[in-house]
Scaffold this active site. Sequence first.
Site, PDB file in Angstrom:
ATOM      1  N   SER A  11     -13.166  -0.558   1.847  1.00  0.00           N
ATOM      2  CA  SER A  11     -12.118  -0.556   1.764  1.00  0.00           C
ATOM      3  C   SER A  11     -11.349   0.608   2.021  1.00  0.00           C
ATOM      4  O   SER A  11     -11.905   1.695   1.409  1.00  0.00           O
ATOM      5  CB  SER A  11     -11.906  -1.048   0.308  1.00  0.00           C
ATOM      6  OG  SER A  11     -10.266  -1.170  -0.002  1.00  0.00           O
ATOM      7  N   SER A  12     -10.186   0.749   2.726  1.00  0.00           N
ATOM      8  CA  SER A  12      -9.607   1.931   2.931  1.00  0.00           C
ATOM      9  C   SER A  12      -8.910   2.781   1.603  1.00  0.00           C
ATOM     10  O   SER A  12      -8.719   3.900   1.729  1.00  0.00           O
ATOM     11  CB  SER A  12      -8.255   1.735   4.014  1.00  0.00           C
ATOM     12  OG  SER A  12      -7.389   0.740   2.994  1.00  0.00           O
ATOM     13  N   GLN A  13      -8.861   2.013   0.571  1.00  0.00           N
ATOM     14  CA  GLN A  13      -8.344   2.659  -0.751  1.00  0.00           C
ATOM     15  C   GLN A  13      -9.391   3.607  -1.322  1.00  0.00           C
ATOM     16  O   GLN A  13      -8.916   4.526  -1.812  1.00  0.00           O
ATOM     17  CB  GLN A  13      -8.201   1.763  -1.893  1.00  0.00           C
ATOM     18  CG  GLN A  13      -6.905   0.938  -1.804  1.00  0.00           C
ATOM     19  CD  GLN A  13      -6.937  -0.512  -1.247  1.00  0.00           C
ATOM     20  OE1 GLN A  13      -7.967  -0.894  -0.796  1.00  0.00           O
ATOM     21  NE2 GLN A  13      -5.918  -1.127  -1.231  1.00  0.00           N
ATOM     22  N   ARG A  18      -1.700 -13.985  -0.042  1.00  0.00           N
ATOM     23  CA  ARG A  18      -2.052 -14.147   1.286  1.00  0.00           C
ATOM     24  C   ARG A  18      -2.343 -15.409   1.684  1.00  0.00           C
ATOM     25  O   ARG A  18      -2.019 -16.066   2.508  1.00  0.00           O
ATOM     26  CB  ARG A  18      -2.872 -12.993   1.767  1.00  0.00           C
ATOM     27  CG  ARG A  18      -2.592 -11.585   1.217  1.00  0.00           C
ATOM     28  CD  ARG A  18      -1.233 -11.127   2.045  1.00  0.00           C
ATOM     29  NE  ARG A  18      -0.896  -9.897   1.801  1.00  0.00           N
ATOM     30  CZ  ARG A  18       0.128  -9.276   2.032  1.00  0.00           C
ATOM     31  NH1 ARG A  18       1.192 -10.068   2.482  1.00  0.00           N
ATOM     32  NH2 ARG A  18       0.493  -7.997   1.928  1.00  0.00           N
ATOM     33  N   SER A  54       0.792  -1.266  -0.085  1.00  0.00           N
ATOM     34  CA  SER A  54      -0.053  -0.172  -0.090  1.00  0.00           C
ATOM     35  C   SER A  54       1.016   1.383   0.076  1.00  0.00           C
ATOM     36  O   SER A  54       0.596   2.006  -0.766  1.00  0.00           O
ATOM     37  CB  SER A  54      -0.856   0.133   1.348  1.00  0.00           C
ATOM     38  OG  SER A  54      -1.866  -1.035   1.150  1.00  0.00           O
ATOM     39  N   LYS A 106     -11.432  -8.303  -1.024  1.00  0.00           N
ATOM     40  CA  LYS A 106     -10.197  -8.266  -1.295  1.00  0.00           C
ATOM     41  C   LYS A 106      -9.912  -9.184  -2.536  1.00  0.00           C
ATOM     42  O   LYS A 106     -10.781  -9.157  -3.302  1.00  0.00           O
ATOM     43  CB  LYS A 106      -9.398  -9.029   0.001  1.00  0.00           C
ATOM     44  CG  LYS A 106      -9.282  -8.284   1.314  1.00  0.00           C
ATOM     45  CD  LYS A 106      -8.690  -6.707   1.274  1.00  0.00           C
ATOM     46  CE  LYS A 106      -8.493  -5.936   2.337  1.00  0.00           C
ATOM     47  NZ  LYS A 106      -7.705  -4.801   2.087  1.00  0.00           N
ATOM     48  N   ARG A 147     -14.733  -6.387  -7.427  1.00  0.00           N
ATOM     49  CA  ARG A 147     -14.401  -5.513  -6.196  1.00  0.00           C
ATOM     50  C   ARG A 147     -15.156  -4.272  -6.536  1.00  0.00           C
ATOM     51  O   ARG A 147     -14.974  -3.478  -7.357  1.00  0.00           O
ATOM     52  CB  ARG A 147     -12.866  -5.475  -6.246  1.00  0.00           C
ATOM     53  CG  ARG A 147     -12.297  -6.531  -6.063  1.00  0.00           C
ATOM     54  CD  ARG A 147     -10.694  -6.726  -5.963  1.00  0.00           C
ATOM     55  NE  ARG A 147     -10.429  -5.997  -4.868  1.00  0.00           N
ATOM     56  CZ  ARG A 147      -8.984  -5.913  -4.513  1.00  0.00           C
ATOM     57  NH1 ARG A 147      -7.895  -6.144  -5.283  1.00  0.00           N
ATOM     58  NH2 ARG A 147      -8.734  -5.261  -3.355  1.00  0.00           N
ATOM     59  N   ASP A 183      -5.380  -8.078   6.742  1.00  0.00           N
ATOM     60  CA  ASP A 183      -4.236  -8.867   6.175  1.00  0.00           C
ATOM     61  C   ASP A 183      -3.631  -9.619   7.059  1.00  0.00           C
ATOM     62  O   ASP A 183      -3.623 -11.122   6.925  1.00  0.00           O
ATOM     63  CB  ASP A 183      -3.271  -8.134   5.355  1.00  0.00           C
ATOM     64  CG  ASP A 183      -3.981  -7.514   4.061  1.00  0.00           C
ATOM     65  OD1 ASP A 183      -4.928  -8.142   3.662  1.00  0.00           O
ATOM     66  OD2 ASP A 183      -3.205  -6.398   3.577  1.00  0.00           O
TER      67      ASP A 183
END
Length: 463
Positions: free
Chosen positions: A163-165, A372, A27, A327, A127, A300
């Site tokens: 989502s933080s984005q 992940r 990120s 995600k 997404r 995550d």
Amino acid sequence: MAFQWPRFPLQPWRHVTGHLRLPGDKSISNRSLLLGALAEGVTEVTGLLDSDDARAMLNALRDLGVVIEGPHQGRCTVHGVGLHGLKAPPGPLFLGNAGTAMRPLSAALALQPFDTTLTGDPRMSERPINRLVDALREMGAVIEYLAQEGYPPLTIRGGGSVSSQFLTALLMTAPMASAQIKSGLLLSKPYIDITLNVMPFGVPTRDHTERIFAVSAIRYPSPAVLRLEGDATSASYFLAAAGIKGVPVTGIGRHSMQGDSWFPRALRRMGARSCGSSMIVCPRGELRAAVRSDSNSIPDAAMTLATXXALARGGRRPRTIFAWRVKETDRLYAMSTELGAAGARVVPGAGLRGCPLRGRSYYVARCRRDSRMAMCFSLPAHGGRAVRHPGSRLHRQDAELSSKVVRSVPEVWGMAITALRCPSGGALRAMARFESMTGQRGDVVSQLPLLGAARRHAGTFGG
């Protein structure tokens, strides 16, 4: 003839020594590249992560007319063009499954004088991006969905509750807007903190509460040199491996801006011991279960925590991990399914209760094109279970998709072979070479870390 996916046997480790220097955070890497491109002046970025996400951002910025030297050994030089210096790309920008590129670029391109089409792989089209698009539309941007409403791909003609984005993109592009930007109901506040902290570019920000942020309209002067801290999520895999004893893992201090740097505290609750200013964990026995925790701020590393809990004595329930569903894959479903297949008892719902794996000496874990997942499901080999990662080939609907899994931390191979003197170096080198080879249907075998080879038990991995 059908494509044959190989297996890679990893020998057990009885002694592990070495020193790990973590690669940069995904990120932070992409936020820094974009801010460097929008800055005025030249920015040297060090500690950059070598990943598919970063390559997607680098390729997109080059198509937009930004001159970038490197990357080479985690270092690149970005020649900033200013807020309005981007140029029309020669065609659609393909971003793969890089959400850390799709959302910030969507915002940065919203006020450019040219049309841009942003596309991605099949998972990207699942997404959601509607909250960001709605916010940009309210600021006057003209954005069209090309397929399903609310999801990429989209054409840009010119908050952060899932989502933080979403908020990240708004924070980055705020200087291009005429008014201050405010957003509320944050589910991934630490990722917002990353953006606020990655602004040595002269952009004043104020964190009023955990619900409201304000960013003043101003230009981005380059900081000249930007050093990125290591990836706390990548550290979690090494820290969770009971066989890696006393190995210093540096690059992230106690005052890290990343939410996942909280992970060592979770391990201490489970019987590990940390010491020093860098992240060093020395297990003092079998991990045990700890109290429940709200893991929404570390979506995550919560995956690593859930897998470690499945190997611990007792049960642990990471709760409120809502961001897992949007995600790289639906991680809530994937973790529940794969932990259940490995023998853990899984409680349905928004949370996940892991219980000690039982009754199996060998099982197959599907990584679902998510690195992940591959990293987490190498950990059960510590409990004496051989693990085989089939990538995407077991299910026809997955096999028909062309998508790379190797996205986040390819440097893990260098860590295993060089830094930790891995006795399975030959197998890891073969696996690393195989990762760069595309299979018959376009799939690439999932990235599998060294953790399965730790301690007394060997893990067997393959396509």
